[in-house]
Design a protein around this motif. Structure first.
Motif, short mmCIF file in Angstrom:
data_model
loop_
_atom_site.label_atom_id
_atom_site.label_comp_id
_atom_site.label_asym_id
_atom_site.label_seq_id
_atom_site.Cartn_x
_atom_site.Cartn_y
_atom_site.Cartn_z
N VAL A 74 52.09 57.53 64.64
CA VAL A 74 53.25 58.39 64.40
C VAL A 74 53.84 58.88 65.71
CG1 VAL A 74 54.02 60.55 63.32
CG2 VAL A 74 52.37 59.09 62.14
N GLN A 75 52.99 59.25 66.65
CA GLN A 75 53.46 59.73 67.95
C GLN A 75 54.14 58.63 68.75
OE1 GLN A 75 53.81 62.63 68.79
NE2 GLN A 75 52.16 63.99 68.19
N LEU A 76 53.77 57.37 68.49
CA LEU A 76 54.40 56.27 69.21
C LEU A 76 55.90 56.19 68.91
CD1 LEU A 76 51.75 53.41 68.87
CD2 LEU A 76 52.37 54.65 70.94
N LYS A 77 56.32 56.77 67.79
CA LYS A 77 57.73 56.74 67.40
C LYS A 77 58.51 57.94 67.91
CE LYS A 77 56.41 54.34 63.14
NZ LYS A 77 56.40 54.39 61.65
N GLN A 145 52.64 70.32 66.42
CA GLN A 145 53.66 69.29 66.58
C GLN A 145 53.26 68.01 65.85
OE1 GLN A 145 53.46 66.32 68.71
NE2 GLN A 145 55.61 65.74 68.47
N THR A 146 51.99 67.63 65.92
CA THR A 146 51.54 66.41 65.25
C THR A 146 51.65 66.55 63.74
OG1 THR A 146 49.99 65.97 67.08
CG2 THR A 146 49.62 64.82 64.99
N ALA A 147 51.17 67.68 63.21
CA ALA A 147 51.21 67.89 61.76
C ALA A 147 52.64 67.97 61.25
CB ALA A 147 50.45 69.16 61.40
N ASN A 148 53.50 68.65 62.00
CA ASN A 148 54.90 68.76 61.58
C ASN A 148 55.61 67.41 61.61
OD1 ASN A 148 54.63 71.47 61.14
ND2 ASN A 148 55.53 72.10 63.09
N THR A 149 55.28 66.59 62.61
CA THR A 149 55.88 65.26 62.69
C THR A 149 55.47 64.41 61.50
OG1 THR A 149 55.92 65.35 65.12
CG2 THR A 149 56.09 63.18 64.10
N ILE A 150 54.17 64.43 61.17
CA ILE A 150 53.69 63.68 60.01
C ILE A 150 54.34 64.20 58.74
CG2 ILE A 150 51.66 63.12 58.63
CD1 ILE A 150 50.01 63.29 61.19
N ARG A 151 54.41 65.52 58.60
CA ARG A 151 55.02 66.10 57.39
C ARG A 151 56.48 65.72 57.27
NH1 ARG A 151 56.46 72.08 57.91
NH2 ARG A 151 57.94 70.96 59.23
N ASP A 152 57.23 65.80 58.36
CA ASP A 152 58.66 65.47 58.31
C ASP A 152 58.87 64.00 57.95
OD1 ASP A 152 59.14 68.07 59.03
OD2 ASP A 152 59.53 67.64 61.14
N ASP A 153 58.09 63.11 58.56
CA ASP A 153 58.20 61.69 58.23
C ASP A 153 57.84 61.44 56.77
OD1 ASP A 153 58.92 61.27 60.83
OD2 ASP A 153 57.04 60.30 61.44
N ILE A 254 54.36 54.97 57.03
CA ILE A 254 54.87 56.04 56.19
C ILE A 254 56.21 55.73 55.52
CG2 ILE A 254 55.71 58.44 56.24
CD1 ILE A 254 53.57 59.09 58.24
N PRO A 255 57.18 55.07 56.17
CA PRO A 255 58.54 54.99 55.61
C PRO A 255 58.63 54.57 54.15
CG PRO A 255 58.56 54.18 57.84
CD PRO A 255 57.13 54.47 57.52
N GLN A 256 57.83 53.61 53.69
CA GLN A 256 57.82 53.23 52.28
C GLN A 256 56.52 53.59 51.58
OE1 GLN A 256 58.89 49.10 51.66
NE2 GLN A 256 60.98 49.40 52.33
N GLY A 261 50.94 59.25 54.67
CA GLY A 261 51.27 60.47 55.42
C GLY A 261 50.52 61.66 54.88
N MET A 262 50.43 61.77 53.54
CA MET A 262 49.66 62.86 52.93
C MET A 262 48.18 62.72 53.24
SD MET A 262 51.74 62.79 49.31
CE MET A 262 50.87 64.16 48.54
#
Length: 389
Positions: A74-77, A145-153, A254-256, A261-262
């Protein structure tokens, strides 16, 4: 690399506007200093880029080891980091090429003024980028930041999957009858279904007047040789389309597939409850983020790919998988159990019957685990069996 592109257009721009620069302006504004400025940019940007790369690699390793290895992808993006590095590298290329061009016969006095102005613009862009980079580093790779990024995605993916449960294809429900003469399609390799381009499959099926019945969806694991669908029409054309537009890889994305992500959020909570960390607050925090994802419920849109069928995304299944993972390792923590009961109670009374049933089953399992895992009778008395189980 926009900044680096300025070096390419530096010569034509200087030739275009250099003739309108009055004589003597170069001395008044100190344009002769452009050579020194370019040298400073070239040397400093090389060092800053090297430093930024080392920070990025350290953060990626830290995220993978501290939170969950899947968070690394996720962070790579992270577009902010990519933009910053591109700006620094572009500035280095601009300075290097400009120094070379400056020592050629191309530039007259007026044209040097134009190059000086472009260099000032580059410096302003560098300063603005460094300021944004410093602010970004304050939280880059942190738990929040990591958790919020995963949650947003995951929220974005959940929105699309709830809106298009079969990715704009027809839902493959038990009442759908697949023709007996349909040709079976098998997976050519083992792995996860990463993404399915249903609109591209629809185009291929329409072109050859065929139909596609996929029996897998993003997030499913398939073995080599396993059946992934059935087709009719031009067999070779549709098989090639499935090979191209049904992506099978080693990692879920995650996208599809919002379920992964959960699960990532749950894994962070599980790691927080390990004996070496023992942080119930983080486990509760991750549960809150999972809860914020499941309430993403836009109205469903009618399918647009009428020649493609596939299984639908099941929200209750993703919810059950992630919460049960978290609850399984939190049975010995009273605080986490109480928080989980509070959140599950709200879901148990929601308007989604399947989701409410999953919450009730999770609550029953959570209570049973608590009675076995809590070390003392005093702790067990703090956990009451809810009436909604």
């Amino acid at each position: 690399m926009l900044v680096g592109g300025l070096a390419v257009i530096a010569v034509p721009t200087a030739k275009l506007f250099g003739g309108v620069i009055p004589d003597g302006v170069s001395e008044k504004i100190g344009a002769e200093a452009v050579d020194a400025l370019l040298t400073i940019i070239a040397s400093s940007m090389l060092a800053v880029t090297t430093f930024s790369l080392s920070v990025m690699v350290s953060v990626y390793r830290s995220v993978a080891s501290q939170w969950t290895p899947r968070a690394h992808r996720v962070q790579l993006k992270d577009t902010r980091t990519q933009t910053v590095l591109a700006t620094f590298v572009g500035a280095y290329i601009y300075a290097l090429l400009s120094i070379i061009l400056l020592h050629t016969p191309f530039f007259s006095e007026g044209e040097i003024v134009v190059l000086f102005a472009m260099t000032i613009v580059v410096i302003v862009m560098i300063v603005a980028t460094i300021l944004r980079w410093v602010l970004h580093l304050q939280t880059f790779g942190s738990l929040e930041q990591t958790a919020n990024t995963i949650r947003d995605d995951t929220q974005r993916a959940m929105h699309e999957c709830v809106k298009h449960p079969a990715l704009s294809a027809n839902p493959l429900t038990p009442d759908v009858i697949i023709p007996a003469d349909a040709i079976t399609v098998r997976s050519e390799r083992s792995g996860y279904i990463v993404r399915i381009l249903t609109h591209a499959l629809q185009t291929a099926a329409t072109d050859c007047q065929g139909y596609i019945w996929l029996t897998v969806k993003p997030g499913d694991y398939v073995n080599q040789g396993e059946v992934i669908g059935h087709i009719s029409g031009d067999i070779d054309t549709i098989k090639n389309a499935i090979k191209r537009f049904v992506d099978i890889g080693l990692h879920r994305d995650i996208p599809q597939d919002p379920e992964i992500g959960m699960v990532m959020l749950a894994e962070i909570g599980v790691k927080a409850m390990s004996p070496g960390v023992n942080d119930p607050g983080t486990a509760i925090w991750m549960m809150d983020r999972i809860m914020s994802v499941i309430y993403e419920t836009p109205d469903q849109v009618s399918p647009t790919c009428d020649r493609v069928w596939m299984p639908v995304f099941e929200l209750h299944r993703a919810f059950y998988t992630s919460v049960d993972l978290l609850a399984r390792y939190c049975g010995g923590a009273v605080e986490v159990q109480q928080a989980l009961f509070k959140r599950l109670g709200g879901v148990a009374h929601c308007d989604n019957p399947a989701l409410a049933a999953s919450a009730r089953e999770l609550g029953a399992r959570l209570y049973a685990r608590g009675q076995q895992c809590l070390p003392t009778d005093v702790d067990k008395q703090d956990i009451y069996k809810p009436d909604w189980i």
